[in-house]
Design a protein around this motif. Structure first.
Motif, PDB file in Angstrom:
ATOM      1  N   GLY A 131      17.907  42.432  32.569  1.00 41.47           N
ATOM      2  CA  GLY A 131      18.178  42.942  31.233  1.00 41.47           C
ATOM      3  C   GLY A 131      19.620  43.331  31.003  1.00 41.47           C
ATOM      4  N   VAL A 132      20.534  42.717  31.748  1.00 37.57           N
ATOM      5  CA  VAL A 132      21.964  43.007  31.617  1.00 37.57           C
ATOM      6  C   VAL A 132      22.627  41.864  30.850  1.00 37.57           C
ATOM      7  N   ALA A 133      23.227  42.172  29.711  1.00 38.00           N
ATOM      8  CA  ALA A 133      23.934  41.155  28.941  1.00 38.00           C
ATOM      9  C   ALA A 133      25.175  40.701  29.712  1.00 38.00           C
ATOM     10  N   CYS A 134      25.441  39.401  29.666  1.00 34.75           N
ATOM     11  CA  CYS A 134      26.568  38.854  30.436  1.00 34.75           C
ATOM     12  C   CYS A 134      27.383  37.949  29.524  1.00 34.75           C
ATOM     13  N   GLU A 135      28.565  38.403  29.147  1.00 30.78           N
ATOM     14  CA  GLU A 135      29.432  37.622  28.273  1.00 30.78           C
ATOM     15  C   GLU A 135      30.004  36.404  29.015  1.00 30.78           C
ATOM     16  N   PRO A 136      30.316  35.306  28.295  1.00 33.70           N
ATOM     17  CA  PRO A 136      30.897  34.121  28.938  1.00 33.70           C
ATOM     18  C   PRO A 136      32.173  34.421  29.712  1.00 33.70           C
ATOM     19  N   ALA A 137      32.928  35.449  29.299  1.00 36.13           N
ATOM     20  CA  ALA A 137      34.189  35.789  29.972  1.00 36.13           C
ATOM     21  C   ALA A 137      33.966  36.274  31.399  1.00 36.13           C
ATOM     22  N   VAL A 138      32.724  36.617  31.729  1.00 38.33           N
ATOM     23  CA  VAL A 138      32.437  37.080  33.090  1.00 38.33           C
ATOM     24  C   VAL A 138      32.406  35.896  34.052  1.00 38.33           C
ATOM     25  N   ALA A 139      31.569  34.903  33.753  1.00 36.11           N
ATOM     26  CA  ALA A 139      31.507  33.713  34.609  1.00 36.11           C
ATOM     27  C   ALA A 139      32.844  32.979  34.608  1.00 36.11           C
ATOM     28  N   ASN A 140      33.512  32.955  33.461  1.00 34.81           N
ATOM     29  CA  ASN A 140      34.823  32.302  33.380  1.00 34.81           C
ATOM     30  C   ASN A 140      35.879  33.038  34.182  1.00 34.81           C
ATOM     31  N   GLY A 141      35.604  34.305  34.496  1.00 37.56           N
ATOM     32  CA  GLY A 141      36.556  35.104  35.260  1.00 37.56           C
ATOM     33  C   GLY A 141      36.431  34.960  36.760  1.00 37.56           C
ATOM     34  N   LEU A 142      35.465  34.187  37.222  1.00 35.09           N
ATOM     35  CA  LEU A 142      35.401  33.907  38.661  1.00 35.09           C
ATOM     36  C   LEU A 142      36.645  33.138  39.073  1.00 35.09           C
ATOM     37  N   PRO A 143      37.101  33.299  40.314  1.00 38.44           N
ATOM     38  CA  PRO A 143      38.367  32.665  40.725  1.00 38.44           C
ATOM     39  C   PRO A 143      38.320  31.152  40.581  1.00 38.44           C
ATOM     40  N   GLU A 144      39.457  30.587  40.212  1.00 39.05           N
ATOM     41  CA  GLU A 144      39.575  29.146  40.021  1.00 39.05           C
ATOM     42  C   GLU A 144      40.760  28.608  40.804  1.00 39.05           C
ATOM     43  N   TYR A 145      40.667  27.332  41.157  1.00 40.56           N
ATOM     44  CA  TYR A 145      41.756  26.678  41.894  1.00 40.56           C
ATOM     45  C   TYR A 145      42.939  26.422  40.970  1.00 40.56           C
ATOM     46  N   SER A 146      44.138  26.589  41.531  1.00 43.30           N
ATOM     47  CA  SER A 146      45.373  26.275  40.822  1.00 43.30           C
ATOM     48  C   SER A 146      46.344  25.639  41.819  1.00 43.30           C
ATOM     49  N   VAL A 147      47.115  24.664  41.353  1.00 37.83           N
ATOM     50  CA  VAL A 147      48.012  23.939  42.254  1.00 37.83           C
ATOM     51  C   VAL A 147      49.119  24.825  42.810  1.00 37.83           C
ATOM     52  N   ASP A 148      49.387  25.966  42.172  1.00 33.77           N
ATOM     53  CA  ASP A 148      50.478  26.818  42.630  1.00 33.77           C
ATOM     54  C   ASP A 148      50.024  27.887  43.627  1.00 33.77           C
ATOM     55  N   LEU A 149      48.772  27.831  44.072  1.00 34.63           N
ATOM     56  CA  LEU A 149      48.291  28.784  45.065  1.00 34.63           C
ATOM     57  C   LEU A 149      48.967  28.532  46.408  1.00 34.63           C
ATOM     58  N   VAL A 150      49.487  29.586  47.015  1.00 32.92           N
ATOM     59  CA  VAL A 150      50.139  29.466  48.318  1.00 32.92           C
ATOM     60  C   VAL A 150      49.112  29.143  49.401  1.00 32.92           C
ATOM     61  N   ASP A 151      47.993  29.813  49.361  1.00 35.77           N
ATOM     62  CA  ASP A 151      46.943  29.597  50.347  1.00 35.77           C
ATOM     63  C   ASP A 151      45.598  29.557  49.615  1.00 35.77           C
ATOM     64  N   PRO A 152      45.140  28.366  49.229  1.00 37.59           N
ATOM     65  CA  PRO A 152      43.888  28.275  48.473  1.00 37.59           C
ATOM     66  C   PRO A 152      42.662  28.737  49.255  1.00 37.59           C
ATOM     67  N   ARG A 153      42.769  28.866  50.569  1.00 33.33           N
ATOM     68  CA  ARG A 153      41.632  29.379  51.339  1.00 33.33           C
ATOM     69  C   ARG A 153      41.218  30.773  50.877  1.00 33.33           C
ATOM     70  N   LEU A 154      42.165  31.539  50.336  1.00 35.99           N
ATOM     71  CA  LEU A 154      41.849  32.887  49.877  1.00 35.99           C
ATOM     72  C   LEU A 154      40.932  32.888  48.654  1.00 35.99           C
ATOM     73  N   LEU A 155      40.707  31.704  48.071  1.00 33.91           N
ATOM     74  CA  LEU A 155      39.736  31.631  46.988  1.00 33.91           C
ATOM     75  C   LEU A 155      38.330  31.961  47.483  1.00 33.91           C
ATOM     76  N   TRP A 156      38.055  31.689  48.759  1.00 33.00           N
ATOM     77  CA  TRP A 156      36.729  31.987  49.293  1.00 33.00           C
ATOM     78  C   TRP A 156      36.434  33.489  49.320  1.00 33.00           C
ATOM     79  N   PRO A 157      37.314  34.315  49.900  1.00 32.57           N
ATOM     80  CA  PRO A 157      37.044  35.757  49.808  1.00 32.57           C
ATOM     81  C   PRO A 157      37.134  36.275  48.376  1.00 32.57           C
ATOM     82  N   ARG A 158      37.982  35.691  47.554  1.00 30.16           N
ATOM     83  CA  ARG A 158      38.033  36.102  46.147  1.00 30.16           C
ATOM     84  C   ARG A 158      36.674  35.875  45.482  1.00 30.16           C
ATOM     85  N   LEU A 159      36.072  34.712  45.732  1.00 32.28           N
ATOM     86  CA  LEU A 159      34.769  34.416  45.146  1.00 32.28           C
ATOM     87  C   LEU A 159      33.710  35.372  45.680  1.00 32.28           C
ATOM     88  N   HIS A 160      33.777  35.656  46.971  1.00 30.93           N
ATOM     89  CA  HIS A 160      32.837  36.605  47.571  1.00 30.93           C
ATOM     90  C   HIS A 160      32.985  37.986  46.934  1.00 30.93           C
TER      91      HIS A 160
END
Length: 229
Positions: A81-110
């Protein structure tokens, strides 16, 4: 030697206390080692996240896992029963070509997933947004080597005061400590979160029991070494 010890440069020195001072230093070093081990335990990541950090980053695997977790969170929020705005799922970490170490996306997602789970299981009324903030590298002063990567994010939500309070209280807790707020059975993988900025205010005059919360929190990752090719 008698003349040396009586010189002005040695005034006030009590050489009979040297052994006691050495023991005090050894004790302080032992306490420092204990604190370091405690920190490592507190910041320990689940085995599956550590496994991802130990291998080259695979974008397709990350995108699939991100999509799966977004869907699971949306379903759980609806069930609770918790409302969830689209900006929440869209706010999960995303890949970007300028990331120094994209492996850190895994702990970010966690971290993002567990933060949202804590809010949902606390039964807040609505999740409004989630924003990933730039990482902060903490380094050893004497060598400049990596020590800790701080991965901050900002969340905005509102809900009854007791639910928001439960959520905030749960943030620095993990493991059995979560039993003190009644969340130990459902947040089995929750990491420790470090609270930065916090702003709480009444949501609206029509709903005086609800609190609007804007919060910046961080998860910590011990140095992972150089990025793999």
């Amino acid at each position: 030697y008698t003349t040396l010890f009586r010189s002005e440069a040695c005034a006030g020195l009590d050489f009979t206390q040297i052994e006691r001072r050495v023991e005090e230093l050894r004790s302080a070093l032992s306490h420092l080692d204990d604190a370091q081990r405690a920190m490592q335990t507190r910041l320990q990541l689940p085995p599956e996240v550590n496994a991802r950090l130990a291998e080259p980053f695979q974008l397709i695997d990350f995108q699939n896992d991100r999509s799966r977790q977004a869907d699971a969170l949306t379903r759980l929020a609806k069930e609770k029963g918790v409302a969830c705005e689209p900006a929440v799922a869209n706010g999960l970490p995303e890949y970007s070509v300028d990331l120094v170490d994209p492996r850190l996306l895994w702990p970010r997602l966690h971290f993002a997933n567990q933060l949202l789970l804590a809010a949902v299981h606390s039964k807040v009324a609505s999740l409004r947004s989630l924003t990933q903030l730039p990482s902060i590298s903490h380094r050893k002063e004497h060598t400049g080597d990596g020590l800790l990567e701080e991965l901050p994010m900002r969340i905005e939500l509102f809900g009854p005061t007791h639910a928001v309070a439960q959520f905030v209280t749960s943030l620095p807790l993990r493991g059995d400590d979560l039993n003190t707020v009644g969340l130990g059975a459902v947040l089995t993988n929750k990491p420790v979160f470090f609270v930065g900025q916090i702003l709480a205010r009444k949501h609206s005059p029509e709903r005086p029991e609800d609190v609007l919360l804007e919060l910046t929190v961080s998860g910590g990752v011990l140095s992972t070494g150089e990025p793999s090719d």
